[in-house]
Design an enzyme around this catalytic site. Structure first.
Site, PDB file in Angstrom:
ATOM      1  CB  CYS A   1      -0.908  -0.001   1.236  1.00 22.87           C
ATOM      2  SG  CYS A   1      -2.034   1.409   1.299  1.00 22.87           S
ATOM      3  CG  LEU A   2       0.788   4.037  -3.328  1.00 18.76           C
ATOM      4  CD1 LEU A   2      -0.148   4.805  -4.246  1.00 18.76           C
ATOM      5  CD2 LEU A   2       2.232   4.202  -3.754  1.00 18.76           C
TER       6      LEU A   2
ATOM      7  CG  HIS B   1      -7.266   2.848   1.073  1.00 16.76           C
ATOM      8  ND1 HIS B   1      -6.523   2.759   2.232  1.00 16.76           N
ATOM      9  CD2 HIS B   1      -6.473   2.392   0.089  1.00 16.76           C
ATOM     10  CE1 HIS B   1      -5.327   2.249   1.955  1.00 16.76           C
ATOM     11  NE2 HIS B   1      -5.270   2.017   0.668  1.00 16.76           N
TER      12      HIS B   1
HETATM   13  C1  UDB Z   1       1.791  -0.188  -3.034  1.00 19.86           C
HETATM   14  C2  UDB Z   1       2.260  -0.592  -4.438  1.00 19.86           C
HETATM   15  C3  UDB Z   1       3.175  -1.787  -4.341  1.00 19.86           C
HETATM   16  C4  UDB Z   1       2.972   0.575  -5.074  1.00 19.86           C
HETATM   17  C5  UDB Z   1       1.046  -1.035  -5.257  1.00 19.86           C
HETATM   18  N1  UDB Z   1       1.469  -1.312  -6.621  1.00 19.86           N
HETATM   19  C6  UDB Z   1       1.188  -2.484  -7.198  1.00 19.86           C
HETATM   20  O1  UDB Z   1       0.634  -3.411  -6.624  1.00 19.86           O
HETATM   21  N2  UDB Z   1       1.598  -2.538  -8.507  1.00 19.86           N
HETATM   22  C7  UDB Z   1       1.360  -3.555  -9.388  1.00 19.86           C
HETATM   23  C8  UDB Z   1       0.670  -4.713  -9.027  1.00 19.86           C
HETATM   24  C9  UDB Z   1       0.498  -5.683 -10.010  1.00 19.86           C
HETATM   25  F1  UDB Z   1      -0.145  -6.798  -9.666  1.00 19.86           F
HETATM   26  C10 UDB Z   1       0.946  -5.503 -11.293  1.00 19.86           C
HETATM   27  C11 UDB Z   1       1.603  -4.320 -11.620  1.00 19.86           C
HETATM   28  F2  UDB Z   1       2.012  -4.140 -12.847  1.00 19.86           F
HETATM   29  C12 UDB Z   1       1.815  -3.341 -10.675  1.00 19.86           C
HETATM   30  C13 UDB Z   1      -0.034   0.028  -5.326  1.00 19.86           C
HETATM   31  O2  UDB Z   1       0.098   0.984  -6.077  1.00 19.86           O
HETATM   32  N3  UDB Z   1      -1.157  -0.123  -4.566  1.00 19.86           N
HETATM   33  C14 UDB Z   1      -2.118   0.968  -4.592  1.00 19.86           C
HETATM   34  C15 UDB Z   1      -2.475   1.471  -3.208  1.00 19.86           C
HETATM   35  O3  UDB Z   1      -1.738   1.363  -2.249  1.00 19.86           O
HETATM   36  N4  UDB Z   1      -3.659   2.022  -3.152  1.00 19.86           N
HETATM   37  O4  UDB Z   1      -4.145   2.493  -1.990  1.00 19.86           O
HETATM   38  C16 UDB Z   1      -1.473  -1.310  -3.786  1.00 19.86           C
HETATM   39  C17 UDB Z   1      -2.034  -2.421  -4.711  1.00 19.86           C
HETATM   40  C18 UDB Z   1      -2.098  -3.745  -3.947  1.00 19.86           C
HETATM   41  C19 UDB Z   1      -3.221  -4.508  -4.588  1.00 19.86           C
HETATM   42  C20 UDB Z   1      -4.101  -3.503  -5.251  1.00 19.86           C
HETATM   43  C21 UDB Z   1      -3.451  -2.161  -5.192  1.00 19.86           C
HETATM   44 ZN    ZN Z   2      -3.550   1.267  -0.388  1.00 24.07          ZN
END
Ligand code: UDB
Ligand code: ZN
Length: 184
Positions: A110-111, A157
């Site tokens: 999660c960011l 969230h």
């Molecule tokens: C926290 C982070 C690791 C940066 C995550 N990125 C992510 O999961 N990237 C990803 C995943 C894949 F399956 C394929 C791909 F190409 C890139 C993300 O942005 N989030 C968003 C967030 O924290 N929103 O509040 C968490 C993700 C975990 C599962 C869904 C969102």
């Molecule tokens: Zn998140």
């Protein structure tokens, strides 16, 4: 533009609040906030901008993560066939879902959570959601695979739920019943 400095981290009380519905039609201010959420996610996936502004690459962001306790989310992610999902939505609501579950084989992050918390996070494999877009129009989305997981993570969230709330404490990688693995 939103940078990491604007993203609140785990422990901040806003992440545990239930966010308020956005009154319709959306105000100019609410539209600006929602646009900035989508702008962050898109910028964060651009290597040059991400490096220049120190952005953590993200696929989704919810308003509570920038300390705005309102029901707004942005998602910018490709599915396993390379189809681009790019949405900025007000008041998203899951109106139906599969019994079958799905989970990211790599676990989730999660960011708003700086440290890695390992473990499988059970999600619905397929969801149907309704929301209002930036033009004030109602959208209805049927989602599966990675996009479905991202939308569920973001909608959580809005209800003060964090991904690690679902992880089995005794055995984080205990296989999830009736669930399909989703590869990153
Ligand atoms: C926290 C982070 C690791 C940066 C995550 N990125 C992510 O999961 N990237 C990803 C995943 C894949 F399956 C394929 C791909 F190409 C890139 C993300 O942005 N989030 C968003 C967030 O924290 N929103 O509040 C968490 C993700 C975990 C599962 C869904 C969102
Ligand atoms: Zn998140």
């Amino acid at each position: 533009m939103i940078t990491m400095a604007d993203i609140i981290r785990d422990g901040h009380p806003t992440l545990r609040r239930v966010a308020a519905e956005v009154t319709m039609p959306p105000s100019q201010e609410d539209k600006e906030i929602l646009k900035s959420l989508l702008e962050y996610v898109i910028n964060s996936q651009d290597p040059e901008l991400a490096e220049k502004y120190g952005l953590r690459g993200g696929v989704g962001l919810a308003a509570p993560q920038i300390n705005v306790s309102k029901r707004m989310i942005a998602v910018h992610v490709k599915d396993e066939n390379g189809k681009q999902y790019s949405y900025a939505l007000f008041n998203p609501k899951i109106i139906s879902h599969s019994v079958e579950k799905a989970y990211l084989t790599t676990g989730e992050g999660c960011l708003s959570v700086d440290e890695a918390i390992p473990g499988f996070v059970p999600r619905y494999a397929r969801i149907t959601l309704k929301a209002i877009d930036l033009d004030g129009k109602e959208v209805k989305l049927r989602l599966k695979g990675l996009p479905a997981i991202v939308f569920q993570h973001e909608i959580d969230h809005l209800n003060g739920v964090m991904f690690y709330d679902y992880i089995n404490e005794n055995d984080p990688f205990l296989p999830i019943e009736n669930a399909i693995p989703v590869e990153r």
